[in-house]
Design an enzyme around this catalytic site. Structure first.
Site, PDB file in Angstrom:
ATOM      1  N   ALA A  83       0.834  -1.202   0.000  1.00 47.26           N
ATOM      2  CA  ALA A  83       0.000   0.000   0.000  1.00 47.26           C
ATOM      3  C   ALA A  83       0.866   1.248   0.000  1.00 47.26           C
ATOM      4  O   ALA A  83       2.031   1.229   0.418  1.00 47.26           O
ATOM      5  CB  ALA A  83      -0.929   0.003   1.215  1.00 47.26           C
ATOM      6  N   ASP A  84       0.272   2.338  -0.471  1.00 47.36           N
ATOM      7  CA  ASP A  84       0.921   3.641  -0.416  1.00 47.36           C
ATOM      8  C   ASP A  84      -0.146   4.698  -0.175  1.00 47.36           C
ATOM      9  O   ASP A  84      -1.196   4.681  -0.831  1.00 47.36           O
ATOM     10  CB  ASP A  84       1.663   3.941  -1.720  1.00 47.36           C
ATOM     11  CG  ASP A  84       2.507   5.201  -1.605  1.00 47.36           C
ATOM     12  OD1 ASP A  84       3.509   5.166  -0.872  1.00 47.36           O
ATOM     13  OD2 ASP A  84       2.151   6.224  -2.235  1.00 47.36           O
ATOM     14  N   THR A  85       0.102   5.573   0.783  1.00 45.75           N
ATOM     15  CA  THR A  85      -0.860   6.625   1.131  1.00 45.75           C
ATOM     16  C   THR A  85      -0.236   7.991   0.902  1.00 45.75           C
ATOM     17  O   THR A  85       0.906   8.224   1.296  1.00 45.75           O
ATOM     18  CB  THR A  85      -1.297   6.511   2.604  1.00 45.75           C
ATOM     19  OG1 THR A  85      -1.894   5.222   2.815  1.00 45.75           O
ATOM     20  CG2 THR A  85      -2.307   7.591   2.963  1.00 45.75           C
TER      21      THR A  85
ATOM     22  N   THR B  42      -5.194   6.251  -0.718  1.00 43.58           N
ATOM     23  CA  THR B  42      -4.366   5.060  -0.518  1.00 43.58           C
ATOM     24  C   THR B  42      -4.553   4.135  -1.706  1.00 43.58           C
ATOM     25  O   THR B  42      -5.685   3.819  -2.093  1.00 43.58           O
ATOM     26  CB  THR B  42      -4.748   4.319   0.772  1.00 43.58           C
ATOM     27  OG1 THR B  42      -4.599   5.206   1.884  1.00 43.58           O
ATOM     28  CG2 THR B  42      -3.855   3.103   0.981  1.00 43.58           C
ATOM     29  N   GLY B  43      -3.439   3.740  -2.294  1.00 41.72           N
ATOM     30  CA  GLY B  43      -3.450   2.701  -3.321  1.00 41.72           C
ATOM     31  C   GLY B  43      -3.043   1.392  -2.664  1.00 41.72           C
ATOM     32  O   GLY B  43      -2.103   1.358  -1.873  1.00 41.72           O
TER      33      GLY B  43
END
Length: 197
Positions: free
Chosen positions: A80-82, A116-117
């Site tokens: 994840a990346d936010t 978020t991805g």
């Protein structure tokens, strides 16, 4: 009795590839054992042509690709990346007190987006999604900003703040969307998307 998430996983195990203690906490509350994979160094840049709102999705997929050599049939790896986006500018993690101050000054008195991805990877599938939450900040005083940064040291947080900390209590007027997404992991959407694997 098996929990609903264990039924969805069908004998597979969730592996979280993240150093974030908040993501670890949120995933562990789903009702199943969450195993950790040591985060790998990934270049978190993205192409200039890519809309800024798609950056976390792109980066979560780059993170997922770093684990292609370790995934086995009983694994679902979660990356994840936010990011925080204010005035179409991407705010990542601050590298200094001055950067943190500037970020919080940018957010003060305005609405911004937290995106978020998330990418779910198995041996035969890569599935990605993104979640968007809008956050309204009240106007922050210089003393409030200085106190928060000094006491909570938000240098590991996108946008230089944690909604679950003091600044969230006194500074956030409201949100539209998933609260947990602002913490770093949209648990509701994660649960729903695990059903698709």
């Amino acid at each position: 009795m098996k929990s609903p998430i264990e039924q969805i996983l069908k004998g597979r195990h969730l592996y979280l590839a993240s150093a974030s203690p908040r993501r670890r906490q949120l995933m562990s509350n789903l009702g199943c054992e969450v195993k950790l994979i040591e985060p790998r160094e990934v270049d978190e840049s993205f192409p200039a042509y890519l809309p800024v709102e798609d950056a976390p999705l792109y980066i979560s997929r780059k993170k997922a690709e770093a684990y292609g050599d370790v995934i086995t049939a009983d694994m679902i790896v979660v990356t994840a990346d936010t990011v925080v986006i204010a005035d179409n500018n991407l705010l990542g993690k601050p590298h200094s007190v001055d950067e943190a101050v500037k970020m919080l000054e940018t957010l003060s008195g305005k609405r911004h987006k937290v995106i978020t991805g998330v990418t779910l990877t198995t041996t035969d599938k890569i599935h990605s999604f993104k979640t968007v939450t809008e956050v309204d900040f009240d106007t922050l005083t210089p003393d409030e900003i200085a106190y928060y940064i000094n006491e909570f040291k938000p240098f590991d947080k996108a946008g230089a703040y944690g909604i679950q900390e003091w600044i969230g209590y006194v500074g956030i007027k409201g949100i539209s969307g998933d609260y947990y997404n602002v913490m770093g992991l949209p648990v509701h959407d994660l649960y729903k998307n695990l059903c698709l694997l």
